[in-house]
Design an enzyme around this catalytic site. Structure first.
Site, PDB file in Angstrom:
ATOM      1  N   ARG A 184       0.844  -1.054   0.065  1.00 33.62           N
ATOM      2  CA  ARG A 184      -0.035  -0.011  -0.001  1.00 33.62           C
ATOM      3  C   ARG A 184       0.895   1.195  -0.027  1.00 33.62           C
ATOM      4  O   ARG A 184       0.565   2.343  -0.591  1.00 33.62           O
ATOM      5  CB  ARG A 184      -0.782   0.079   1.316  1.00 33.62           C
ATOM      6  CG  ARG A 184      -1.888   1.142   1.234  1.00 33.62           C
ATOM      7  CD  ARG A 184      -3.140   0.557   2.193  1.00 33.62           C
ATOM      8  NE  ARG A 184      -3.001   0.711   3.547  1.00 33.62           N
ATOM      9  CZ  ARG A 184      -3.884   0.320   4.403  1.00 33.62           C
ATOM     10  NH1 ARG A 184      -4.978   0.078   3.840  1.00 33.62           N
ATOM     11  NH2 ARG A 184      -3.697   0.608   5.687  1.00 33.62           N
ATOM     12  N   PRO A 200      10.293  -4.123   8.260  1.00 30.14           N
ATOM     13  CA  PRO A 200       8.987  -4.918   8.488  1.00 30.14           C
ATOM     14  C   PRO A 200       9.047  -5.066   9.933  1.00 30.14           C
ATOM     15  O   PRO A 200       9.954  -4.935  10.647  1.00 30.14           O
ATOM     16  CB  PRO A 200       9.216  -6.194   7.570  1.00 30.14           C
ATOM     17  CG  PRO A 200      10.825  -6.578   7.615  1.00 30.14           C
ATOM     18  CD  PRO A 200      11.308  -4.941   7.412  1.00 30.14           C
ATOM     19  N   GLY A 255       1.270   1.525  12.455  1.00 34.97           N
ATOM     20  CA  GLY A 255       1.507   0.856  13.608  1.00 34.97           C
ATOM     21  C   GLY A 255       0.900   1.549  14.863  1.00 34.97           C
ATOM     22  O   GLY A 255      -0.166   2.290  14.641  1.00 34.97           O
ATOM     23  N   GLY A 260       4.314   5.821  16.497  1.00 34.83           N
ATOM     24  CA  GLY A 260       3.882   7.122  15.429  1.00 34.83           C
ATOM     25  C   GLY A 260       4.537   8.109  16.070  1.00 34.83           C
ATOM     26  O   GLY A 260       5.243   9.092  15.491  1.00 34.83           O
ATOM     27  N   GLU A 277      -0.346   6.185   9.681  1.00 32.38           N
ATOM     28  CA  GLU A 277      -1.601   5.253  10.039  1.00 32.38           C
ATOM     29  C   GLU A 277      -1.254   4.519  11.308  1.00 32.38           C
ATOM     30  O   GLU A 277      -0.945   3.557  11.269  1.00 32.38           O
ATOM     31  CB  GLU A 277      -1.615   4.287   8.862  1.00 32.38           C
ATOM     32  CG  GLU A 277      -3.195   3.991   8.469  1.00 32.38           C
ATOM     33  CD  GLU A 277      -3.555   2.639   9.119  1.00 32.38           C
ATOM     34  OE1 GLU A 277      -4.163   2.860  10.288  1.00 32.38           O
ATOM     35  OE2 GLU A 277      -3.323   1.486   8.541  1.00 32.38           O
ATOM     36  N   ARG A 305     -12.444 -10.653  11.809  1.00 35.90           N
ATOM     37  CA  ARG A 305     -11.305 -10.677  10.896  1.00 35.90           C
ATOM     38  C   ARG A 305      -9.977 -10.408  11.459  1.00 35.90           C
ATOM     39  O   ARG A 305      -9.664  -9.669  12.466  1.00 35.90           O
ATOM     40  CB  ARG A 305     -11.558  -9.613   9.544  1.00 35.90           C
ATOM     41  CG  ARG A 305     -10.598  -9.819   8.453  1.00 35.90           C
ATOM     42  CD  ARG A 305     -11.216  -9.088   7.421  1.00 35.90           C
ATOM     43  NE  ARG A 305     -10.962  -7.538   7.841  1.00 35.90           N
ATOM     44  CZ  ARG A 305     -10.257  -6.842   7.056  1.00 35.90           C
ATOM     45  NH1 ARG A 305      -9.486  -7.093   6.144  1.00 35.90           N
ATOM     46  NH2 ARG A 305     -10.101  -5.406   7.548  1.00 35.90           N
ATOM     47  N   GLU A 486      -3.948   6.437   2.254  1.00 35.77           N
ATOM     48  CA  GLU A 486      -3.415   5.529   1.439  1.00 35.77           C
ATOM     49  C   GLU A 486      -4.402   5.103   0.485  1.00 35.77           C
ATOM     50  O   GLU A 486      -5.530   4.895   0.722  1.00 35.77           O
ATOM     51  CB  GLU A 486      -2.588   4.454   2.451  1.00 35.77           C
ATOM     52  CG  GLU A 486      -1.676   4.986   3.166  1.00 35.77           C
ATOM     53  CD  GLU A 486      -0.984   4.142   3.913  1.00 35.77           C
ATOM     54  OE1 GLU A 486      -1.400   2.946   4.511  1.00 35.77           O
ATOM     55  OE2 GLU A 486       0.328   4.415   4.013  1.00 35.77           O
TER      56      GLU A 486
HETATM   57  P1  ADP Z   1       2.717  -3.199  18.006  1.00 34.45           P
HETATM   58  O1  ADP Z   1       2.725  -2.913  19.319  1.00 34.45           O
HETATM   59  O2  ADP Z   1       1.619  -3.702  17.253  1.00 34.45           O
HETATM   60  O3  ADP Z   1       3.945  -4.266  17.527  1.00 34.45           O
HETATM   61  P2  ADP Z   1       4.466  -1.095  16.945  1.00 34.45           P
HETATM   62  O4  ADP Z   1       3.900   0.331  16.808  1.00 34.45           O
HETATM   63  O5  ADP Z   1       5.226  -1.350  18.264  1.00 34.45           O
HETATM   64  O6  ADP Z   1       2.962  -1.848  17.105  1.00 34.45           O
HETATM   65  O7  ADP Z   1       5.046  -1.712  15.939  1.00 34.45           O
HETATM   66  C1  ADP Z   1       4.966  -1.495  14.434  1.00 34.45           C
HETATM   67  C2  ADP Z   1       6.370  -1.271  13.924  1.00 34.45           C
HETATM   68  O8  ADP Z   1       7.097  -0.316  14.410  1.00 34.45           O
HETATM   69  C3  ADP Z   1       7.032  -2.378  13.851  1.00 34.45           C
HETATM   70  O9  ADP Z   1       7.857  -2.542  12.620  1.00 34.45           O
HETATM   71  C4  ADP Z   1       8.239  -2.150  15.066  1.00 34.45           C
HETATM   72  O10 ADP Z   1       9.310  -2.880  14.943  1.00 34.45           O
HETATM   73  C5  ADP Z   1       8.300  -0.615  14.701  1.00 34.45           C
HETATM   74  N1  ADP Z   1       8.607  -0.169  16.046  1.00 34.45           N
HETATM   75  C6  ADP Z   1       8.514  -0.162  17.094  1.00 34.45           C
HETATM   76  N2  ADP Z   1       9.326   0.645  18.158  1.00 34.45           N
HETATM   77  C7  ADP Z   1       9.882   1.472  17.353  1.00 34.45           C
HETATM   78  C8  ADP Z   1      10.841   2.697  17.290  1.00 34.45           C
HETATM   79  N3  ADP Z   1      11.144   3.126  18.538  1.00 34.45           N
HETATM   80  N4  ADP Z   1      11.492   3.056  16.073  1.00 34.45           N
HETATM   81  C9  ADP Z   1      11.150   2.560  15.079  1.00 34.45           C
HETATM   82  N5  ADP Z   1      10.257   1.577  14.719  1.00 34.45           N
HETATM   83  C10 ADP Z   1       9.873   1.030  15.883  1.00 34.45           C
END
Ligand code: ADP
Length: 506
Positions: A184, A200, A255, A260, A277, A305, A486
């Site tokens: 996306r 990822p 995430g 974010g 998002e 789902r 998106e």
């Molecule tokens: P969840 O709690 O569902 O895993 P996150 O927002 O923590 O949701 O994770 C979504 C993505 O963000 C993942 O790829 C994770 O590795 C990444 N992530 C988590 N913490 C950080 C960070 N401090 N900096 C960059 N990416 C991060």
């Protein structure tokens, strides 16, 4: 110098010596994909990818760090100089080829999703088609990036607007749609002429790497699509490296709202563009005038789902007094009849495991809190016998707004029902969240449909429909659910800068 540094770690063969049983060796990869090659992590560190259904290790994937990020950034920045000049028609053809390869390999790609994410095969195949459709859609949009000619008051001037790719984009994605959350973003970015580095989620890196293999086969040029997998422990350092580097023009993230916000702070420091998002808290309102059978069918689809693990899954049901009892009774019956918990690879299973035990604990906590405050369990209400990551699809009635499951996003198979009296009351409860991604409601009253669709503070509304995502339609939220859209004709704008050109002395 750069090439010499990379050489010793570039793998002679990209295929694994041993592939986990049942998974396609042609697509399973365990190294980073940088500059068109498979690249080992510099310190040979690795992290395990687990099968959420059994807890077993599927395989070890290279645990990349800031050094690999820097290499990927340089590769993406170099590739941007040529990719931006590739005619849109050629970029379009390459995206189309990538789409076709995804469709040809959809069963194998789906197996990878079910193995690392747990969702049932039928849903996984559905995700692959949905994911591939973004490449197809944006292959078409690539050729429809139009500028403008503006009318100005000075006789000797003409004004133009050009749209140009923003540059190198860092893309950070979650585990709940391991493939679609990548395409996306990447489809739109590549169509616009940007190059990308994808980080990822640690739970589901194999889907991103399988996409890299297919990008390679499709002929996407080296450095245009890069993937840097890493463990949860390294995510903050990798995130920082990928989101603060001056080579990066834009950050696109899906995430949690908490992560974010961290990335938004990085973006603020060097004024990078962002698409976010983030979390949702979707209300699902059933008014007295609703067709109850339609509402119950929509409720099941919208809530369960991916075992309730999507950001547009219903988080709270609001049901009007007059229809409440029959709705709860019918939804309870449908859950028992239609939902079958099990390993996603088994025939007939509709509910796979949750992603990990932490996710199960959150559902447990929300159910426990609600029940302790007077909620009634209509069905489910506990862990499933199948193992520690499985939870029974659960319906709670007699729920009130002070309960945790109404305050927070559950992200699991829990359907809490609040009874309400008036439309104003329902809309007020729906809008009380500080996020606003999707919202759903069922009504047969046209005036009410307009009123409520306009008043709900969300980015997407389903009216008498519980599943609303489509590549043609804009996906995104308001409030703390994020920034930008998106898919759709709007999605590509997120990866384009507007440049005004003034011709004088004419
Ligand atoms: P969840 O709690 O569902 O895993 P996150 O927002 O923590 O949701 O994770 C979504 C993505 O963000 C993942 O790829 C994770 O590795 C990444 N992530 C988590 N913490 C950080 C960070 N401090 N900096 C960059 N990416 C991060």
């Amino acid at each position: 110098m750069f090439a010499r540094l990379l050489l010793p770690r570039i793998l002679p063969s990209h295929k694994l010596s041993s592939c986990p049983q049942g998974l396609p060796a042609s697509l399973v990869r365990s190294s980073a994909y940088v500059g068109g090659s498979w690249l080992r992590s510099s310190d040979s560190a690795s992290f395990p990818v687990l099968d959420p259904a059994t807890g077993a290790e599927l395989l070890q994937v290279d645990d990349c760090g800031p050094r690999e990020c820097r290499e990927a950034l340089k590769a993406a920045a170099a590739a941007f100089q040529t990719w931006r000049e590739v005619p849109a028609k050629e970029r379009s053809a390459l995206l189309r080829k990538w789409y076709e390869l995804m469709i040809q390999n959809k069963e194998d790609l789906a197996k990878i999703i079910t193995a690392e994410n747990g969702k049932p095969m039928k849903e996984a195949v559905g995700e692959i088609v949905y994911a591939a459709n973004f490449l197809e859609w944006f292959s078409e949009e690539a050729r429809r990036i139009y500028g403008d000619v503006l009318s100005v008051p000075m006789k000797d001037r003409r004004a133009l607007v050009l749209k140009q790719p923003v540059g190198v984009v860092t893309i950070i994605t979650p585990w709940n749609f391991p493939s679609a959350m990548i395409t996306r973003k990447v489809g739109a970015a590549l169509a616009a002429g940007c190059t990308v580095i994808v980080k990822p989620a640690e739970d589901t890196p194999l889907s991103a790497l399988a996409l890299a293999e297919l990008a390679h086969q499709a002929g996407i040029p080296a450095g245009v699509y890069n993937v840097v997998p890493c463990s949860r422990e390294k995510a903050p350092a990798v995130g920082k490296a990928l989101c603060t580097d001056p080579l990066v023009a834009k950050i696109s993230f899906t995430g949690s709202t908490a992560t974010g916000k961290i990335l938004l702070r990085y973006a603020a420091d060097s004024v990078k563009r962002v698409s976010m998002e983030l979390g949702g808290h979707a209300p699902f309102i059933v008014f007295d005038s609703a067709n109850v059978d339609q509402a119950v069918a929509g409720a099941l689809a919208s809530k369960f789902r991916n075992s309730g693990q999507t950001c547009v899954c219903t988080n709270k049901f609001l049901v009007q007094e007059g229809i409440h009892d029959i709705f709860v009774q019918k939804l309870s019956e449908l859950i028992k009849k239609e939902l079958h918990v099990g390993n996603g690879f088994e025939e007939g299973v509709t509910q796979g495991p949750l992603i990990n035990e932490k996710a199960v604990q959150k559902v447990e906590q929300h159910v426990g809190d609600a029940v302790s405050q007077g909620a009634r369990i209509e069905t489910g209400g506990k862990r499933h016998d199948l193992g520690k990551n499985f939870y029974e699809p659960t319906l709670l009635s007699n729920v009130t707004t002070n309960m945790l499951c109404i305050q927070e996003e559950t992200f699991g198979p829990l359907a809490p029902v609040i009874k309400f009296n008036t439309e104003e009351e329902a809309v007020a409860i729906a809008n009380s969240a500080n996020v606003g991604l999707a919202g759903y409601f069922y009504s047969q009253d046209p005036a009410q449909i307009w009123r409520v669709a306009e008043r709900l503070e969300v980015g997407m509304v389903g009216v008498n429909e519980g599943l609303i995502s489509a590549v043609e339609c804009p996906f995104g939220g308001v409030k703390q659910s994020g920034l930008g859209r998106e898919g759709s004709k709007y999605g590509i704008d997120e990866y384009l800068d507007i440049k005004y050109v003034c011709f004088g002395g004419l």
